[in-house]
Design a protein around this motif. Structure first.
Motif, PDB file in Angstrom:
ATOM      1  N   ILE A  13       0.868  -1.189   0.000  1.00 24.31           N
ATOM      2  CA  ILE A  13       0.000   0.000   0.000  1.00 24.31           C
ATOM      3  C   ILE A  13       0.895   1.227   0.000  1.00 24.31           C
ATOM      4  O   ILE A  13       1.813   1.364   0.804  1.00 24.31           O
ATOM      5  N   GLN A  14       0.599   2.089  -0.947  1.00 26.62           N
ATOM      6  CA  GLN A  14       1.492   3.214  -1.247  1.00 26.62           C
ATOM      7  C   GLN A  14       1.356   4.372  -0.252  1.00 26.62           C
ATOM      8  O   GLN A  14       0.266   4.650   0.249  1.00 26.62           O
ATOM      9  N   PHE A  15       2.491   5.001  -0.003  1.00 23.62           N
ATOM     10  CA  PHE A  15       2.481   6.313   0.654  1.00 23.62           C
ATOM     11  C   PHE A  15       2.948   7.313  -0.393  1.00 23.62           C
ATOM     12  O   PHE A  15       4.036   7.190  -0.947  1.00 23.62           O
ATOM     13  N   HIS A  16       2.105   8.297  -0.685  1.00 22.80           N
ATOM     14  CA  HIS A  16       2.402   9.263  -1.744  1.00 22.80           C
ATOM     15  C   HIS A  16       2.390  10.677  -1.161  1.00 22.80           C
ATOM     16  O   HIS A  16       2.007  11.646  -1.817  1.00 22.80           O
ATOM     17  N   GLY A  17       2.722  10.775   0.117  1.00 25.30           N
ATOM     18  CA  GLY A  17       2.819  12.093   0.745  1.00 25.30           C
ATOM     19  C   GLY A  17       1.536  12.565   1.409  1.00 25.30           C
ATOM     20  O   GLY A  17       1.530  13.604   2.061  1.00 25.30           O
ATOM     21  N   ASN A  18       0.453  11.808   1.256  1.00 24.78           N
ATOM     22  CA  ASN A  18      -0.825  12.229   1.839  1.00 24.78           C
ATOM     23  C   ASN A  18      -1.260  11.270   2.945  1.00 24.78           C
ATOM     24  O   ASN A  18      -1.103  10.057   2.805  1.00 24.78           O
ATOM     25  N   PRO A  19      -1.831  11.803   4.029  1.00 20.17           N
ATOM     26  CA  PRO A  19      -2.282  10.938   5.131  1.00 20.17           C
ATOM     27  C   PRO A  19      -3.632  10.280   4.816  1.00 20.17           C
ATOM     28  O   PRO A  19      -4.687  10.762   5.218  1.00 20.17           O
ATOM     29  N   VAL A  20      -3.585   9.165   4.093  1.00 17.83           N
ATOM     30  CA  VAL A  20      -4.807   8.430   3.742  1.00 17.83           C
ATOM     31  C   VAL A  20      -5.072   7.394   4.833  1.00 17.83           C
ATOM     32  O   VAL A  20      -4.137   6.754   5.334  1.00 17.83           O
ATOM     33  N   LYS A  21      -6.344   7.269   5.213  1.00 17.09           N
ATOM     34  CA  LYS A  21      -6.708   6.350   6.304  1.00 17.09           C
ATOM     35  C   LYS A  21      -7.148   4.999   5.742  1.00 17.09           C
ATOM     36  O   LYS A  21      -7.761   4.932   4.661  1.00 17.09           O
ATOM     37  N   PHE A  22      -6.890   3.948   6.547  1.00 20.88           N
ATOM     38  CA  PHE A  22      -7.280   2.579   6.163  1.00 20.88           C
ATOM     39  C   PHE A  22      -7.881   1.854   7.359  1.00 20.88           C
ATOM     40  O   PHE A  22      -7.501   2.112   8.503  1.00 20.88           O
ATOM     41  N   ARG A  23      -8.771   0.945   7.052  1.00 15.62           N
ATOM     42  CA  ARG A  23      -9.294   0.037   8.088  1.00 15.62           C
ATOM     43  C   ARG A  23      -9.822  -1.222   7.390  1.00 15.62           C
ATOM     44  O   ARG A  23     -10.033  -1.227   6.163  1.00 15.62           O
ATOM     45  N   ASN A  24     -10.035  -2.265   8.201  1.00 18.43           N
ATOM     46  CA  ASN A  24     -10.677  -3.501   7.710  1.00 18.43           C
ATOM     47  C   ASN A  24     -10.068  -3.992   6.388  1.00 18.43           C
ATOM     48  O   ASN A  24     -10.727  -3.970   5.338  1.00 18.43           O
ATOM     49  N   ILE A  25      -8.831  -4.431   6.463  1.00 19.87           N
ATOM     50  CA  ILE A  25      -8.158  -4.979   5.273  1.00 19.87           C
ATOM     51  C   ILE A  25      -8.067  -6.492   5.443  1.00 19.87           C
ATOM     52  O   ILE A  25      -7.498  -6.978   6.425  1.00 19.87           O
ATOM     53  N   TRP A  26      -8.666  -7.200   4.528  1.00 15.78           N
ATOM     54  CA  TRP A  26      -8.588  -8.666   4.586  1.00 15.78           C
ATOM     55  C   TRP A  26      -8.547  -9.253   3.184  1.00 15.78           C
ATOM     56  O   TRP A  26      -8.881  -8.585   2.205  1.00 15.78           O
ATOM     57  N   LEU A  27      -8.129 -10.509   3.162  1.00 14.58           N
ATOM     58  CA  LEU A  27      -7.879 -11.154   1.878  1.00 14.58           C
ATOM     59  C   LEU A  27      -8.254 -12.627   1.964  1.00 14.58           C
ATOM     60  O   LEU A  27      -8.093 -13.247   3.011  1.00 14.58           O
ATOM     61  N   ARG A  28      -8.766 -13.162   0.883  1.00 13.07           N
ATOM     62  CA  ARG A  28      -9.057 -14.602   0.821  1.00 13.07           C
ATOM     63  C   ARG A  28      -8.270 -15.218  -0.328  1.00 13.07           C
ATOM     64  O   ARG A  28      -8.274 -14.690  -1.440  1.00 13.07           O
ATOM     65  N   GLU A  29      -7.627 -16.357  -0.020  1.00 14.48           N
ATOM     66  CA  GLU A  29      -6.963 -17.107  -1.082  1.00 14.48           C
ATOM     67  C   GLU A  29      -7.896 -18.255  -1.483  1.00 14.48           C
ATOM     68  O   GLU A  29      -9.051 -18.281  -1.074  1.00 14.48           O
ATOM     69  N   ASN A  30      -7.370 -19.203  -2.231  1.00 18.56           N
ATOM     70  CA  ASN A  30      -8.151 -20.386  -2.622  1.00 18.56           C
ATOM     71  C   ASN A  30      -9.479 -19.979  -3.264  1.00 18.56           C
ATOM     72  O   ASN A  30     -10.555 -20.347  -2.789  1.00 18.56           O
ATOM     73  N   ILE A  31      -9.383 -19.180  -4.325  1.00 12.41           N
ATOM     74  CA  ILE A  31     -10.618 -18.686  -4.947  1.00 12.41           C
ATOM     75  C   ILE A  31     -10.919 -19.385  -6.273  1.00 12.41           C
ATOM     76  O   ILE A  31     -11.720 -18.895  -7.060  1.00 12.41           O
ATOM     77  N   GLU A  32     -10.276 -20.552  -6.490  1.00 10.87           N
ATOM     78  CA  GLU A  32     -10.561 -21.258  -7.736  1.00 10.87           C
ATOM     79  C   GLU A  32     -11.949 -21.912  -7.682  1.00 10.87           C
ATOM     80  O   GLU A  32     -12.443 -22.239  -6.595  1.00 10.87           O
ATOM     81  N   PRO A  33     -12.590 -22.070  -8.843  1.00  6.86           N
ATOM     82  CA  PRO A  33     -13.933 -22.663  -8.855  1.00  6.86           C
ATOM     83  C   PRO A  33     -13.917 -24.101  -8.348  1.00  6.86           C
ATOM     84  O   PRO A  33     -12.894 -24.780  -8.422  1.00  6.86           O
ATOM     85  N   LEU A  34     -15.050 -24.542  -7.822  1.00  3.05           N
ATOM     86  CA  LEU A  34     -15.195 -25.954  -7.438  1.00  3.05           C
ATOM     87  C   LEU A  34     -15.077 -26.809  -8.689  1.00  3.05           C
ATOM     88  O   LEU A  34     -15.526 -26.412  -9.758  1.00  3.05           O
ATOM     89  N   VAL A  35     -14.460 -27.973  -8.539  1.00  2.08           N
ATOM     90  CA  VAL A  35     -14.325 -28.875  -9.668  1.00  2.08           C
ATOM     91  C   VAL A  35     -15.095 -30.154  -9.371  1.00  2.08           C
ATOM     92  O   VAL A  35     -14.915 -30.767  -8.316  1.00  2.08           O
ATOM     93  N   GLY A  36     -15.957 -30.546 -10.285  1.00  3.44           N
ATOM     94  CA  GLY A  36     -16.723 -31.776 -10.133  1.00  3.44           C
ATOM     95  C   GLY A  36     -16.097 -32.899 -10.931  1.00  3.44           C
ATOM     96  O   GLY A  36     -15.213 -32.679 -11.755  1.00  3.44           O
ATOM     97  N   LYS A  37     -16.581 -34.125 -10.632  1.00  3.22           N
ATOM     98  CA  LYS A  37     -16.052 -35.292 -11.358  1.00  3.22           C
ATOM     99  C   LYS A  37     -17.087 -35.772 -12.346  1.00  3.22           C
ATOM    100  O   LYS A  37     -18.276 -35.864 -12.021  1.00  3.22           O
ATOM    101  N   LYS A  38     -16.621 -36.091 -13.545  1.00  2.00           N
ATOM    102  CA  LYS A  38     -17.519 -36.718 -14.525  1.00  2.00           C
ATOM    103  C   LYS A  38     -17.703 -38.181 -14.108  1.00  2.00           C
ATOM    104  O   LYS A  38     -16.738 -38.826 -13.730  1.00  2.00           O
TER     105      LYS A  38
END
Ligand code: MG
Length: 250
Positions: free
Chosen positions: A224-249
């Motif tokens: 997350i960049q600092f570009h000289g301005n005091p920008v506020k942040f809150r509630n930062i979260w991330l999810r991995e494992n976002i591939e679609p479900l795979v079914g079996k034929k």
């Protein structure tokens, strides 16, 4: 001639029977694929984090970030000062949620007003800027993929108001020699409104160079960049494992 109520009832009953009968003779389409059951997941409070998220800022500490000790953390909010922050953990494909607010006190103009940015893999920037009545080049305004694509719409809120980014990121795949196997893609919502729909990244989002892919690992740090301005942040979260479900034929 008026129809008797008995006749009306008979016609109604017949049409009802005919619709049910038609339903019995229709064959339902079934793919035959044996799907695994989707996992039950607690989506958390509005704005998240969902139960399986990696919480990168919970309002208390930026311990998960290099440079986090320089930022001000107070009252559940982190404010950018003295340099950017880089996540210690590295990520590839992900769903990312970030809440931000550009400074309430308006100072500067154009790129100098409320500038920050979310750098996926440390090199693909979704711009943060105060774009509420603050003209600048369109592929550099808030919500732009910097120097590559303006947002579809400008939904920027007023300075000081909380805003959200919800990003779905498919990381680019690179060959061992650095050549591109498959490009990166970004889908993004700003304040719940779609601003990029599966945008194909052209490479890094440099200020000085045209977009170009440079060799990097499958997972890299979020920045997350600092570009000289005091920008506020809150509630930062991330999810991995976002591939679609795979079914079996069968
Ligand atoms: Mg920026």
């Amino acid at each position: 001639m008026r129809m008797s109520s008995t006749l009306i009832f008979t016609l109604f009953a017949f049409s009802l029977f005919a619709s049910f009968a038609a339903g019995w003779w229709v064959d339902e389409y079934k793919s035959g694929i044996l799907w695994p059951e989707p996992k039950v997941l607690d989506s958390g409070p509005p704005g998240g984090p969902p139960a399986d998220a990696i919480v990168l800022f919970d309002g208390k500490s930026l311990d998960g970030w290099e440079g986090g000790d320089k930022w001000k953390v107070e009252g559940g909010v982190a404010t950018s000062v003295g340099g950017g922050i880089t996540s210690k953990q590295k990520f590839g494909d992900c769903q990312l949620h970030v809440e931000f607010a550009t400074p309430e006190k308006v100072e500067g103009s154009g790129q100098g007003r409320g500038n920050s940015g979310v750098y996926l893999m440390g090199q693909y920037e979704l711009q943060i800027l105060d774009s509420h009545g603050n003209p600048t080049y369109f592929d550099g305004q808030c919500g732009s993929i910097y120097k590559q694509q303006p947002p579809m719409v400008n939904v920027s809120r007023k300075p000081g108001e909380w805003q959200t980014y919800d990003i779905v990121f498919t990381a680019p795949r690179l060959n061992d020699d650095g050549s591109l196997k498959t490009p990166g893609y970004i889908t993004a919502l700003h304040n719940g409104v779609l601003i990029h729909n599966h945008f194909e990244l052209q490479g890094t989002t440099s200020y000085t160079e045209p977009p170009k892919y440079h060799k990097h690992a499958d997972k890299e740090s979020l920045h997350i960049q600092f570009h000289g301005n005091p920008v506020k942040f809150r509630n930062i979260w991330l999810r991995e494992n976002i591939e679609p479900l795979v079914g079996k034929k069968p």
